[in-house]
Write a protein that holds these residues in place. Structure first.
Motif, PDB file in Angstrom:
ATOM      1  N   LEU A 485       0.807  -1.224   0.000  1.00  0.00           N
ATOM      2  CA  LEU A 485       0.000   0.000   0.000  1.00  0.00           C
ATOM      3  C   LEU A 485       0.834   1.265   0.000  1.00  0.00           C
ATOM      4  O   LEU A 485       0.280   2.373  -0.075  1.00  0.00           O
ATOM      5  CB  LEU A 485      -0.928   0.007   1.229  1.00  0.00           C
ATOM      6  N   VAL A 486       2.161   1.133   0.082  1.00  0.00           N
ATOM      7  CA  VAL A 486       3.022   2.314   0.100  1.00  0.00           C
ATOM      8  C   VAL A 486       2.930   3.037  -1.235  1.00  0.00           C
ATOM      9  O   VAL A 486       2.915   2.409  -2.304  1.00  0.00           O
ATOM     10  CB  VAL A 486       4.490   1.922   0.384  1.00  0.00           C
ATOM     11  N   GLU A 487       2.904   4.356  -1.188  1.00  0.00           N
ATOM     12  CA  GLU A 487       2.888   5.175  -2.402  1.00  0.00           C
ATOM     13  C   GLU A 487       4.099   6.091  -2.424  1.00  0.00           C
ATOM     14  O   GLU A 487       4.644   6.449  -1.364  1.00  0.00           O
ATOM     15  CB  GLU A 487       1.605   6.003  -2.463  1.00  0.00           C
ATOM     16  N   ASN A 488       4.529   6.475  -3.614  1.00  0.00           N
ATOM     17  CA  ASN A 488       5.635   7.412  -3.744  1.00  0.00           C
ATOM     18  C   ASN A 488       5.353   8.664  -2.925  1.00  0.00           C
ATOM     19  O   ASN A 488       4.255   9.223  -2.980  1.00  0.00           O
ATOM     20  CB  ASN A 488       5.847   7.802  -5.207  1.00  0.00           C
ATOM     21  N   GLY A 489       6.356   9.087  -2.171  1.00  0.00           N
ATOM     22  CA  GLY A 489       6.219  10.291  -1.374  1.00  0.00           C
ATOM     23  C   GLY A 489       5.776  10.056   0.052  1.00  0.00           C
ATOM     24  O   GLY A 489       5.867  10.967   0.889  1.00  0.00           O
ATOM     25  N   ASP A 490       5.286   8.846   0.367  1.00  0.00           N
ATOM     26  CA  ASP A 490       4.940   8.552   1.762  1.00  0.00           C
ATOM     27  C   ASP A 490       6.180   8.700   2.636  1.00  0.00           C
ATOM     28  O   ASP A 490       7.289   8.308   2.246  1.00  0.00           O
ATOM     29  CB  ASP A 490       4.421   7.116   1.903  1.00  0.00           C
ATOM     30  N   GLU A 491       5.986   9.242   3.816  1.00  0.00           N
ATOM     31  CA  GLU A 491       7.113   9.388   4.736  1.00  0.00           C
ATOM     32  C   GLU A 491       7.287   8.088   5.515  1.00  0.00           C
ATOM     33  O   GLU A 491       6.314   7.533   6.051  1.00  0.00           O
ATOM     34  CB  GLU A 491       6.883  10.552   5.688  1.00  0.00           C
ATOM     35  N   ILE A 492       8.516   7.620   5.561  1.00  0.00           N
ATOM     36  CA  ILE A 492       8.844   6.346   6.223  1.00  0.00           C
ATOM     37  C   ILE A 492       9.902   6.597   7.288  1.00  0.00           C
ATOM     38  O   ILE A 492      10.829   7.402   7.085  1.00  0.00           O
ATOM     39  CB  ILE A 492       9.339   5.316   5.198  1.00  0.00           C
ATOM     40  N   VAL A 493       9.759   5.904   8.401  1.00  0.00           N
ATOM     41  CA  VAL A 493      10.743   5.976   9.481  1.00  0.00           C
ATOM     42  C   VAL A 493      11.436   4.627   9.614  1.00  0.00           C
ATOM     43  O   VAL A 493      10.776   3.584   9.721  1.00  0.00           O
ATOM     44  CB  VAL A 493      10.079   6.344  10.822  1.00  0.00           C
ATOM     45  N   ILE A 494      12.766   4.653   9.567  1.00  0.00           N
ATOM     46  CA  ILE A 494      13.593   3.491   9.893  1.00  0.00           C
ATOM     47  C   ILE A 494      14.303   3.815  11.192  1.00  0.00           C
ATOM     48  O   ILE A 494      15.093   4.753  11.259  1.00  0.00           O
ATOM     49  CB  ILE A 494      14.628   3.197   8.788  1.00  0.00           C
ATOM     50  N   ASP A 495      13.993   3.074  12.234  1.00  0.00           N
ATOM     51  CA  ASP A 495      14.597   3.293  13.546  1.00  0.00           C
ATOM     52  C   ASP A 495      15.187   1.971  14.018  1.00  0.00           C
ATOM     53  O   ASP A 495      14.532   1.182  14.700  1.00  0.00           O
ATOM     54  CB  ASP A 495      13.528   3.808  14.525  1.00  0.00           C
ATOM     55  N   ILE A 496      16.428   1.730  13.624  1.00  0.00           N
ATOM     56  CA  ILE A 496      17.057   0.447  13.954  1.00  0.00           C
ATOM     57  C   ILE A 496      17.313   0.316  15.454  1.00  0.00           C
ATOM     58  O   ILE A 496      16.987  -0.719  16.044  1.00  0.00           O
ATOM     59  CB  ILE A 496      18.325   0.246  13.110  1.00  0.00           C
ATOM     60  N   PRO A 497      17.832   1.336  16.142  1.00  0.00           N
ATOM     61  CA  PRO A 497      17.979   1.207  17.596  1.00  0.00           C
ATOM     62  C   PRO A 497      16.645   0.968  18.307  1.00  0.00           C
ATOM     63  O   PRO A 497      16.567   0.204  19.262  1.00  0.00           O
ATOM     64  CB  PRO A 497      18.591   2.548  18.011  1.00  0.00           C
ATOM     65  N   GLY A 498      15.580   1.594  17.798  1.00  0.00           N
ATOM     66  CA  GLY A 498      14.273   1.438  18.406  1.00  0.00           C
ATOM     67  C   GLY A 498      13.494   0.238  17.920  1.00  0.00           C
ATOM     68  O   GLY A 498      12.390  -0.046  18.411  1.00  0.00           O
ATOM     69  N   GLY A 499      14.013  -0.467  16.919  1.00  0.00           N
ATOM     70  CA  GLY A 499      13.373  -1.677  16.418  1.00  0.00           C
ATOM     71  C   GLY A 499      12.107  -1.436  15.628  1.00  0.00           C
ATOM     72  O   GLY A 499      11.187  -2.263  15.650  1.00  0.00           O
ATOM     73  N   GLU A 500      12.049  -0.329  14.865  1.00  0.00           N
ATOM     74  CA  GLU A 500      10.806   0.018  14.172  1.00  0.00           C
ATOM     75  C   GLU A 500      11.040   0.317  12.702  1.00  0.00           C
ATOM     76  O   GLU A 500      12.050   0.901  12.317  1.00  0.00           O
ATOM     77  CB  GLU A 500      10.155   1.242  14.827  1.00  0.00           C
ATOM     78  N   VAL A 501      10.081  -0.066  11.879  1.00  0.00           N
ATOM     79  CA  VAL A 501      10.026   0.374  10.483  1.00  0.00           C
ATOM     80  C   VAL A 501       8.555   0.640  10.171  1.00  0.00           C
ATOM     81  O   VAL A 501       7.728  -0.282  10.173  1.00  0.00           O
ATOM     82  CB  VAL A 501      10.652  -0.661   9.517  1.00  0.00           C
ATOM     83  N   SER A 502       8.225   1.905   9.956  1.00  0.00           N
ATOM     84  CA  SER A 502       6.825   2.303   9.779  1.00  0.00           C
ATOM     85  C   SER A 502       6.703   3.372   8.716  1.00  0.00           C
ATOM     86  O   SER A 502       7.658   4.115   8.429  1.00  0.00           O
ATOM     87  CB  SER A 502       6.256   2.860  11.094  1.00  0.00           C
TER      88      SER A 502
END
Length: 556
Positions: A485-502
């Motif tokens: 469902l991701v679309e071009n321009g969606d903001e994504i967070v990669i937080d490896i120390p926090g264990g999250e990808v959203s």
């Protein structure tokens, strides 16, 4: 032993076939028959030397009073398919290898197995076969390759990428090609091949201390003969994988993988082994030990050393000694003693390659599970191979429906620092086969973008790779996971120390998009890829063709 299978009037037709193949009556009737599945294949340095190792194994079997029966099993080299669509066959190959060993072994009624393999999903498939067949089994590894020397520097195969994308001329590239892989054996970094070879010792399927002997060291042949002899002893004793591989042994393998920063593909394999053995094992087990076990292994890509250095620095047994306080040691070992008894004989060697838990290479684990609305069932990253600059990222998504499309965009200069690439429909069903993203990731590394660009996918990636690369996103796109469902321009967070990808998209908007989403047709209409897509479990359950029901899964 199954000597009754070879005796009596009913077995006459069996005996005559063996006699016609050159075996004597006494051997056929009285001795344990040991299958020797050999993954020899002339087109790869990881397998082109296995005939000689197989001969040593068979010599050992004969010497110990067994009857070796060698047969071939499929083998490939993943680097041959690097960048090609056919790379998606590699994950499927694990199951094909396991089925091949199962097929021949069941028909020929072997008393035991001594399998010979080196690389990636081939050796992983041999382990899976041992657990499925549950007869006395071992694997003899092909060992690692010597690193190359080029322009006064130590180089491995993965170093070709920097040269390819730096604009090196054809002559310079050819010169490097001639020097980067100087011997037989598996590429000497912490890729899938060496990770799985090492894990064989932890899983009680490879003789202790032997998995990483370099292919160029003649100790490999000596230990192969010992392995052949021990295969006969195991067959006579009836020592089966189900007795040697308990849940605690599998948990030890997870801890080991964290400590050495092994290939992320090991997660798939370990999970599939739990499923095969009826042992409850989930990604939560990996999450638990990621919080406890830091990386202590300085082999490429987590450090500057090679697996050859690792072997002479003490190898697997030294790592297990360093982990002794964390491990389950009151568990069986391959020789019939406990791991506690085996480790009591090992002297710890803290050195520049293998560190101690008190002074680890990194405070981070070698593997980490990430969750979030992009991957509620889990995704995987190797933190020790991620640069500090990209351990936390917030960026705009650039979405691609496959590896090649992303590669072409990278080559065209369409990917810039701060971007987060999303590559989907490359998972277990979507590819099908859970492709390794060699094209796009190699391009990022070669162009120096791995320190400023993130990549998220439902595919796999090579143990050679490094950067903010997150794979195994589940549910995958083909199953309607949020990555679809991701679309071009969606903001994504990669937080490896926090264990999250959203992705920073509301639940309401995601539901609106889901209503419009249509599952695409399978990319493969026939053949093993089609069968795999219809029969495989999801990535968080190992991604193997194990369609039997969940009720039959957890028996212990």
């Amino acid at each position: 032993m199954g000597t009754e299978f070879w005796n009596g009037a009913e077995a006459a037709h069996r005996r005559v076939m063996m006699k016609a193949a050159g075996y004597s009556d006494k051997d056929i009737r009285k001795k344990p028959h040991i299958g020797v599945p050999n993954s020899y294949m002339a087109g790869s340095p990881g397998s082109a030397h296995l005939r000689q190792i197989a001969e040593a194994v068979k010599e050992g079997i004969w010497a110990a009073g067994g009857v070796p029966v060698e047969f071939g099993i499929p083998a490939t080299c993943g680097n041959i398919a690097n960048g090609a669509e056919e790379l998606k066959y590699e994950q499927v190959g694990r199951d094909i290898v396991a089925m091949s060993v199962e097929f021949v072994t069941r028909v020929h009624n072997f008393d035991g197995l001594a399998m010979i393999a080196s690389c990636d999903n081939i050796i992983a498939g041999c382990y899976l076969a041992a657990m499925r067949l549950d007869i006395p089994s071992m694997i003899v590894t092909g060992g690692s390759m010597q690193p190359g020397q080029y322009c006064g520097k130590t180089v491995v195969e993965a170093d070709l990428d920097a040269a390819r994308f730096s604009g090196a001329d054809e002559e310079a590239l050819m010169d490097m090609e001639d020097n980067v892989c100087p011997s037989f054996g598996a590429c000497p970094s912490m890729g899938t091949a060496n990770t799985m070879q090492m894990l064989g010792e932890v899983l009680n399927l490879v003789l202790p201390g032997t998995s990483t002997i370099p292919a160029s060291d003649n100790a490999k042949l000596r230990k192969a003969r010992e392995a052949g002899m021990y295969a006969v002893e195991m067959a006579k004793a009836g020592r089966k994988p189900s007795e040697l591989i308990t849940k605690e042994v599998l948990l030890n393998s997870i801890m080991f993988d964290m400590a050495v920063a092994g290939s992320t593909n090991a997660v798939l394999h370990i999970l599939s082994y739990g499923y095969e053995l009826g042992i409850e094992l989930t990604l939560e087990d990996f999450e638990k030990y990621a919080k406890e076990i830091p990386c202590i292994n300085a082999v490429v890509p987590s450090g500057p050393y090679t697996v050859v250095d690792f072997h002479y620095a003490g190898g697997v047994m030294n790592v297990m000694k360093m982990l002794e306080s964390k491990l389950f040691t009151d568990v069986p070992g391959m020789y019939g003693t406990s791991w506690a008894e085996m480790l009591a004989k090992v002297k710890p060697q803290e050195n520049k390659v293998i560190h101690s838990l008190e002074r680890p290479l990194s405070q981070e684990p070698g593997l980490k599970i990430l969750r979030g609305n992009l991957s509620p069932n889990g995704a995987i990253v190797r933190p020790t191979a991620v640069y500090e600059e990209v351990k936390y990222m917030k960026g705009k998504a650039k979405v691609f429906e496959g590896d090649r499309a992303a590669f072409e965009a990278i080559q065209a200069g369409e990917i810039v620092p701060g971007d987060i690439i999303v590559i989907r429909y490359e998972g277990c069903k979507g590819a099908p086969g859970m492709k390794e993203l060699m094209l796009s990731i190699d391009a990022l590394i070669g162009l120096g973008l791995h320190k400023s660009v993130g990549l998220i996918s439902d595919a796999r990636f090579s143990g050679f790779n490094f950067g903010a690369i997150i794979g195994h996103v589940s549910p995958e796109a083909y199953d309607g996971g949020n990555i679809a469902l991701v679309e071009n321009g969606d903001e994504i967070v990669i937080d490896i120390p926090g264990g999250e990808v959203s992705m920073l998209v509301s639940d309401e908007e995601l539901e609106r998009r889901r209503e419009k989403w249509v599952c695409p047709p399978l990319k493969e209409e026939k053949g093993c890829l089609n069968i795999y897509a219809k029969m495989c479990r999801p990535a968080e359950e190992g991604g193997a063709m194990q369609p039997w029901g969940l009720d039959a899964r957890f028996k212990r």
